[in-house]
Design a protein around this motif. Structure first.
Motif, PDB file in Angstrom:
ATOM      1  N   LYS A  81     -16.285 -14.037 -32.330  1.00 37.13           N
ATOM      2  CA  LYS A  81     -15.478 -14.230 -31.116  1.00 37.13           C
ATOM      3  C   LYS A  81     -14.986 -12.873 -30.603  1.00 37.13           C
ATOM      4  O   LYS A  81     -14.469 -12.055 -31.373  1.00 37.13           O
ATOM      5  CB  LYS A  81     -14.298 -15.103 -31.516  1.00 37.13           C
ATOM      6  N   THR A  82     -15.122 -12.656 -29.306  1.00 40.81           N
ATOM      7  CA  THR A  82     -14.633 -11.390 -28.745  1.00 40.81           C
ATOM      8  C   THR A  82     -13.113 -11.286 -28.899  1.00 40.81           C
ATOM      9  O   THR A  82     -12.394 -12.271 -28.669  1.00 40.81           O
ATOM     10  CB  THR A  82     -15.021 -11.233 -27.256  1.00 40.81           C
TER      11      THR A  82
ATOM     12  N   LEU B  21     -11.176 -10.170 -26.971  1.00 40.18           N
ATOM     13  CA  LEU B  21     -10.500 -10.311 -25.676  1.00 40.18           C
ATOM     14  C   LEU B  21     -10.026 -11.743 -25.425  1.00 40.18           C
ATOM     15  O   LEU B  21      -9.379 -12.010 -24.419  1.00 40.18           O
ATOM     16  CB  LEU B  21     -11.406  -9.849 -24.536  1.00 40.18           C
ATOM     17  N   PHE B  22     -10.377 -12.647 -26.354  1.00 35.36           N
ATOM     18  CA  PHE B  22      -9.715 -13.953 -26.326  1.00 35.36           C
ATOM     19  C   PHE B  22      -8.344 -13.804 -26.978  1.00 35.36           C
ATOM     20  O   PHE B  22      -8.202 -13.093 -27.977  1.00 35.36           O
ATOM     21  CB  PHE B  22     -10.514 -14.989 -27.130  1.00 35.36           C
ATOM     22  N   THR B  23      -7.336 -14.470 -26.437  1.00 35.98           N
ATOM     23  CA  THR B  23      -6.055 -14.548 -27.138  1.00 35.98           C
ATOM     24  C   THR B  23      -6.222 -15.539 -28.287  1.00 35.98           C
ATOM     25  O   THR B  23      -7.283 -16.148 -28.449  1.00 35.98           O
ATOM     26  CB  THR B  23      -4.939 -15.050 -26.207  1.00 35.98           C
ATOM     27  N   ASP B  24      -5.179 -15.732 -29.064  1.00 41.47           N
ATOM     28  CA  ASP B  24      -5.272 -16.658 -30.200  1.00 41.47           C
ATOM     29  C   ASP B  24      -5.112 -18.115 -29.792  1.00 41.47           C
ATOM     30  O   ASP B  24      -5.289 -19.008 -30.605  1.00 41.47           O
ATOM     31  CB  ASP B  24      -4.189 -16.312 -31.238  1.00 41.47           C
TER      32      ASP B  24
ATOM     33  N   ARG C 275     -15.980 -17.000 -22.209  1.00 39.61           N
ATOM     34  CA  ARG C 275     -16.443 -16.057 -23.224  1.00 39.61           C
ATOM     35  C   ARG C 275     -17.367 -15.010 -22.599  1.00 39.61           C
ATOM     36  O   ARG C 275     -17.253 -13.816 -22.879  1.00 39.61           O
ATOM     37  CB  ARG C 275     -17.189 -16.820 -24.329  1.00 39.61           C
TER      38      ARG C 275
ATOM     39  N   THR D   3     -11.474  -3.033 -20.339  1.00 35.51           N
ATOM     40  CA  THR D   3     -10.328  -3.908 -20.611  1.00 35.51           C
ATOM     41  C   THR D   3      -9.046  -3.435 -19.923  1.00 35.51           C
ATOM     42  O   THR D   3      -8.278  -4.228 -19.393  1.00 35.51           O
ATOM     43  CB  THR D   3     -10.069  -3.979 -22.131  1.00 35.51           C
TER      44      THR D   3
ATOM     45  N   MET E 279      -7.406 -15.411 -21.745  1.00 32.62           N
ATOM     46  CA  MET E 279      -8.046 -14.109 -21.530  1.00 32.62           C
ATOM     47  C   MET E 279      -6.997 -13.024 -21.733  1.00 32.62           C
ATOM     48  O   MET E 279      -5.991 -12.990 -21.017  1.00 32.62           O
ATOM     49  CB  MET E 279      -8.622 -14.033 -20.112  1.00 32.62           C
ATOM     50  N   ASN E 280      -7.255 -12.161 -22.680  1.00 33.31           N
ATOM     51  CA  ASN E 280      -6.248 -11.141 -23.018  1.00 33.31           C
ATOM     52  C   ASN E 280      -6.411  -9.897 -22.139  1.00 33.31           C
ATOM     53  O   ASN E 280      -6.649  -8.785 -22.618  1.00 33.31           O
ATOM     54  CB  ASN E 280      -6.360 -10.795 -24.505  1.00 33.31           C
ATOM     55  N   ILE E 281      -6.304 -10.127 -20.853  1.00 36.71           N
ATOM     56  CA  ILE E 281      -6.375  -9.055 -19.858  1.00 36.71           C
ATOM     57  C   ILE E 281      -5.305  -9.348 -18.811  1.00 36.71           C
ATOM     58  O   ILE E 281      -4.790 -10.465 -18.753  1.00 36.71           O
ATOM     59  CB  ILE E 281      -7.767  -9.013 -19.166  1.00 36.71           C
ATOM     60  N   ASP E 282      -4.970  -8.372 -17.991  1.00 37.75           N
ATOM     61  CA  ASP E 282      -3.978  -8.603 -16.933  1.00 37.75           C
ATOM     62  C   ASP E 282      -4.534  -9.622 -15.935  1.00 37.75           C
ATOM     63  O   ASP E 282      -5.653  -9.455 -15.430  1.00 37.75           O
ATOM     64  CB  ASP E 282      -3.644  -7.291 -16.206  1.00 37.75           C
TER      65      ASP E 282
ATOM     66  N   LEU F 291       0.512  -5.955 -12.784  1.00 39.94           N
ATOM     67  CA  LEU F 291      -0.903  -5.975 -13.171  1.00 39.94           C
ATOM     68  C   LEU F 291      -1.491  -4.601 -12.868  1.00 39.94           C
ATOM     69  O   LEU F 291      -1.885  -4.318 -11.740  1.00 39.94           O
ATOM     70  CB  LEU F 291      -1.652  -7.063 -12.398  1.00 39.94           C
TER      71      LEU F 291
ATOM     72  N   ARG G  23      -4.616  -3.911 -18.423  1.00 40.31           N
ATOM     73  CA  ARG G  23      -3.869  -3.972 -19.691  1.00 40.31           C
ATOM     74  C   ARG G  23      -3.829  -2.619 -20.380  1.00 40.31           C
ATOM     75  O   ARG G  23      -4.830  -2.171 -20.948  1.00 40.31           O
ATOM     76  CB  ARG G  23      -4.476  -5.022 -20.624  1.00 40.31           C
TER      77      ARG G  23
ATOM     78  N   HIS H 168      -1.044  -8.419 -22.586  1.00 35.92           N
ATOM     79  CA  HIS H 168      -1.517  -8.556 -21.215  1.00 35.92           C
ATOM     80  C   HIS H 168      -0.387  -9.052 -20.315  1.00 35.92           C
ATOM     81  O   HIS H 168       0.421  -9.866 -20.733  1.00 35.92           O
ATOM     82  CB  HIS H 168      -2.754  -9.454 -21.134  1.00 35.92           C
ATOM     83  N   ASN H 169      -0.335  -8.524 -19.115  1.00 36.99           N
ATOM     84  CA  ASN H 169       0.646  -8.999 -18.145  1.00 36.99           C
ATOM     85  C   ASN H 169       0.050 -10.140 -17.342  1.00 36.99           C
ATOM     86  O   ASN H 169      -1.122 -10.094 -16.961  1.00 36.99           O
ATOM     87  CB  ASN H 169       1.072  -7.868 -17.200  1.00 36.99           C
TER      88      ASN H 169
ATOM     89  N   ARG I  58     -10.409 -25.367 -35.293  1.00 33.07           N
ATOM     90  CA  ARG I  58     -10.585 -25.129 -33.849  1.00 33.07           C
ATOM     91  C   ARG I  58     -11.767 -25.910 -33.273  1.00 33.07           C
ATOM     92  O   ARG I  58     -11.998 -25.897 -32.074  1.00 33.07           O
ATOM     93  CB  ARG I  58     -10.778 -23.639 -33.580  1.00 33.07           C
TER      94      ARG I  58
ATOM     95  N   THR J 210     -15.999 -21.142 -29.157  1.00 36.65           N
ATOM     96  CA  THR J 210     -16.285 -19.954 -29.955  1.00 36.65           C
ATOM     97  C   THR J 210     -15.728 -20.088 -31.368  1.00 36.65           C
ATOM     98  O   THR J 210     -15.029 -19.215 -31.863  1.00 36.65           O
ATOM     99  CB  THR J 210     -15.735 -18.671 -29.291  1.00 36.65           C
TER     100      THR J 210
END
Lengths: 259, 361, 76
Positions: A19-20, A22-25, A41, A53, A72-75, B205, B208, B214-215, C14, C65
């Motif tokens: 898993k990338t 960049l996924f949150t938990d 994904r 990122t 998605m762990n991005i802004d 934003l 990040r 992340h915001n 999951r 995933t």
């Protein structure tokens, strides 16, 4: 030579797929078998592979993927229904050095947000639009979407979509491919391994077009909604292949030179 | 002393955007404020300061472009007039609900519906009481001169960023269209991307930043307990705004038996009415709310002991009068006088209204 | 000739039991377990681990995933 045991195979150095990060938990909120998860994904894997990122801003829609910013762990920003491409336009215009994308469903992009979608594409805003088309309103409980195909049953077309009465499905991808502002327009799917790999290549390409400042890159993903279609996940894949794909043909509709 | 020019209100505020270091303007033409985007386009601010100007396909798109751009911490503004501002209400509710700073200008014209392209002040309820859905407030500033159209721009942005709240400059067709001498402030620099990151990286934003979470800019929370907590957080913010940001002006109020309460162009006309009334021996003053939200309830209440009556003057059928009655707790007679449909009251009409509705009433 | 061996690890809690992975496995490695996970879903597992080649098809279509794939060339 002794047979390899499982513990000999399951080692960090042998890992070929995971898993990338960049996924949150958070567990995805989607129904079992829903194509949204794969589409999420692929977007994140492309962002990870392009190493952008800290340089990417996403816009989530209203619909099933309204909470995509939680996964998605991005802004990310969460737009009003249909307004994602207007928001993305605002972001990109004041921050042209950022990668900006929207992630929208068919109700968001092709019904309430049709105006914003068309004008954004026509201006050639330098963004990526990811469009998930499952032919139904999933989040609100399976009502007819602008992309519901003829004769398809939904909770607001319970006897099948009667195009005389309810109008015709809207092929947004064909429509935006006509516009001068788009540089790359493609329709893909994510229900088989081969199609997933092709979709990822298309998403990567869309971001490369943005990098090259070529205009709007638009990738439709024809997906399933087993809950809305009232089928099991595996039945929904078969239904998609038998009914959706003949109406929404897969392939690249437009591809400007990417120099 | 800054540069002095003779300018239309609409042109002056457009020039003020450029000089205030605004990063992005997104708008859609509508009378009586189209000169704003016309001025911006002809000035080519992308060459002067790097400011972006984009003509959107609708007011709905424009406010959502503002929403997006403002999410990044950049200074963002839109302008419109009443029917267009109605279309922006959805976006304003989202912007308030996700605590994003931006400035919106309404050069008010008459309604309802298409109404008229002539001046009006009938959007008071819309501006000060919400307009869109849910519990929220815009901070609302009411300029009464071309000079204030200019001076309120940096003030509006200061408030927007101080409280992370949308701020509305509520002008009207008179102020937007008239020409006056105006002193322009010096060019302020636009913030660099690094300065924005340094100032706003805890919410904006910006991409990040390595090492931070992340915001996310959203107005959604599906957990009732959390959403209620957020609503109370907004409530607390509005309370602070109400306690600290009220602005008003008092003219000839010290000895006044009667006051006009009026803002924007009506307050200018009332100044002439005061002169006429005083010539006739009537001790009349003017109380001008400069912030419509927060409204100067306390300051009007403080005047009640000296007053025999209050006449609100507004180009509406009586909107602000409700707040003035709340402020005075019905301890003095409060009546409303207004012209509508694009008609503008004359100073004499206002004095007559004072006599018939308050003094003789 | 070196034989390729693979293995998958399913994040059991999951897994939502959609079965898409079982349908795309070319060597019929995966099946749904008779037990259920914390969410009440029958989860995917390697019923036939010896046959896994680590082709990644399962992980590629998994919407959540939950599958990690390992692959190694067996020394001949």
């Amino acid at each position: 030579m002794a047979e390899l045991k499982l513990e000999d195979i399951i080692k960090e150095e042998n890992k070929v797929f995971s898993k990338t990060p960049l996924f949150t938990d958070k567990p995805l909120s989607y129904c079992p078998g829903c194509g949204h998860g794969v589409a999420h994904r692929l977007v994140l894997e492309v962002i990870e592979e392009m190493n952008i990122t800290d340089n990417v801003i996403g816009v989530a829609p209203v619909g099933c993927s309204v909470l995509s910013y939680e996964f998605m762990n991005i802004d990310m920003a969460e737009a009003a229904h249909g307004r994602a491409t207007a928001m993305a336009t605002g972001i990109k215009r004041v921050y042209p050095e950022k990668f900006v994308f929207t992630y929208q469903g068919d109700g968001d992009l092709a019904a309430i947000g049709t105006g914003e979608t068309i004008h954004t594409c026509n201006r050639g805003e330098n963004i990526v639009i990811i469009f998930i088309n499952n032919g139904i309103y999933g989040m609100t409980g399976g009502q007819m979407a602008p992309t519901t195909i003829p004769a398809m049953k939904t909770s607001t077309s319970p006897y099948g979509r009667d195009t005389q009465m309810m109008g015709n499905p809207l092929k947004m991808t064909e429509l935006v491919a006509q516009l001068d502002g788009t540089c790359f327009v493609a329709r893909h799917a994510v229900h088989t391994p081969v199609l997933v790999r092709k979709t990822k290549k298309a998403i990567r390409k869309a971001f490369e077009y943005q990098k090259a400042k070529k205009g709007t890159a638009f990738v439709e993903i024809v997906s399933n909604c087993n809950s809305g279609w009232k089928l099991t996940p595996l039945q929904s894949i078969k239904w998609l292949e038998d009914n959706m794909l003949p109406y929404y043909n897969l392939g690249t509709l437009k591809e400007d030179p990417l120099d | 002393m800054g540069e002095i020019k003779l300018m239309k209100g609409n042109e002056a505020i457009a020039e003020a955007f450029i000089r205030a270091g605004v990063d992005g303007y997104f708008g859609y033409p509508i009378t009586p404020q189209s000169e704003i985007i016309e001025y911006l386009m002809s000035e080519e601010p992308h060459k002067r300061t790097g400011m972006v100007v984009l003509q959107a396909e609708s007011e709905v798109a424009a406010i959502n472009m503002v929403y997006g751009a403002a999410c990044t911490g950049k200074k963002t503004v839109t302008t419109s007039s009443s029917p267009g501002v109605s279309l922006m209400q959805e976006g304003l509710s989202y912007i308030a609900g996700s605590e994003v700073p931006c400035v919106v200008v309404n050069v008010v014209r008459g309604g309802p519906g298409l109404g008229t392209i002539q001046p009006s002040q009938a959007d008071y309820f819309q501006s000060t009481k919400g307009g869109g859905h849910g519990d929220y407030h815009l901070i609302v500033l009411a300029p009464s001169s071309v000079q204030e159209m200019v001076d309120f721009v940096p003030w509006a942005f200061d408030l927007a960023y101080k409280y992370r709240n949308p701020v509305m400059i509520q002008s009207d067709g008179v102020i937007g269209q008239m020409m006056e001498k105006v002193e322009l402030f010096e060019q302020m620099p636009r913030l660099t991307n690094q300065e924005i990151k340094d100032k706003y990286d805890d919410w904006a934003l910006t991409g990040r930043t390595p090492g931070r979470e992340h915001n996310v800019i959203t107005s959604l929370d599906l957990v009732p307990e959390r959403q209620e907590k957020f609503n109370h957080k907004l409530e607390a913010k509005y309370k602070i705004i109400e306690q600290t940001e009220v602005k008003y002006e008092k003219i000839m109020c010290d000895d006044a038996d009667y006051i006009f309460v009026a803002y924007g162009s009506s307050s200018r006309i009332c100044q002439k009415s005061i002169a006429i009334a005083r010539e006739q021996g009537l001790k009349v003053g003017l109380f001008r709310p400069i912030t419509l939200y927060p409204f100067p309830y306390k300051e009007i209440m403080e005047m009640v002991p000296q007053l025999k009556g209050v006449l609100t003057v507004e180009m509406s059928l009586g909107q602000m009068v409700e707040d003035v009655r709340l402020a005075t707790e019905f301890k003095v007679p409060v009546e409303h006088y207004g012209r509508v449909g694009g008609m503008i009251p004359t100073p004499e009409e206002i004095v007559d209204a004072l006599k018939t509705k308050i003094i003789g009433g | 000739m070196a034989k390729v061996r693979g293995a998958v690890v399913v994040n059991i809690d999951r897994c939502k039991g959609c079965e898409l992975c079982t349908a795309v496995c070319p060597t019929n490695v995966l099946a749904m377990h008779e037990k259920v996970n914390v969410k009440g879903y029958h989860y995917s597992y390697m019923a036939n681990p010896e046959a896994c080649t680590g082709c990644m098809n399962c992980a590629t279509v998994c919407p959540d995933t939950v599958i990690t794939v390992y692959r190694v060339k067996e020394p001949s």
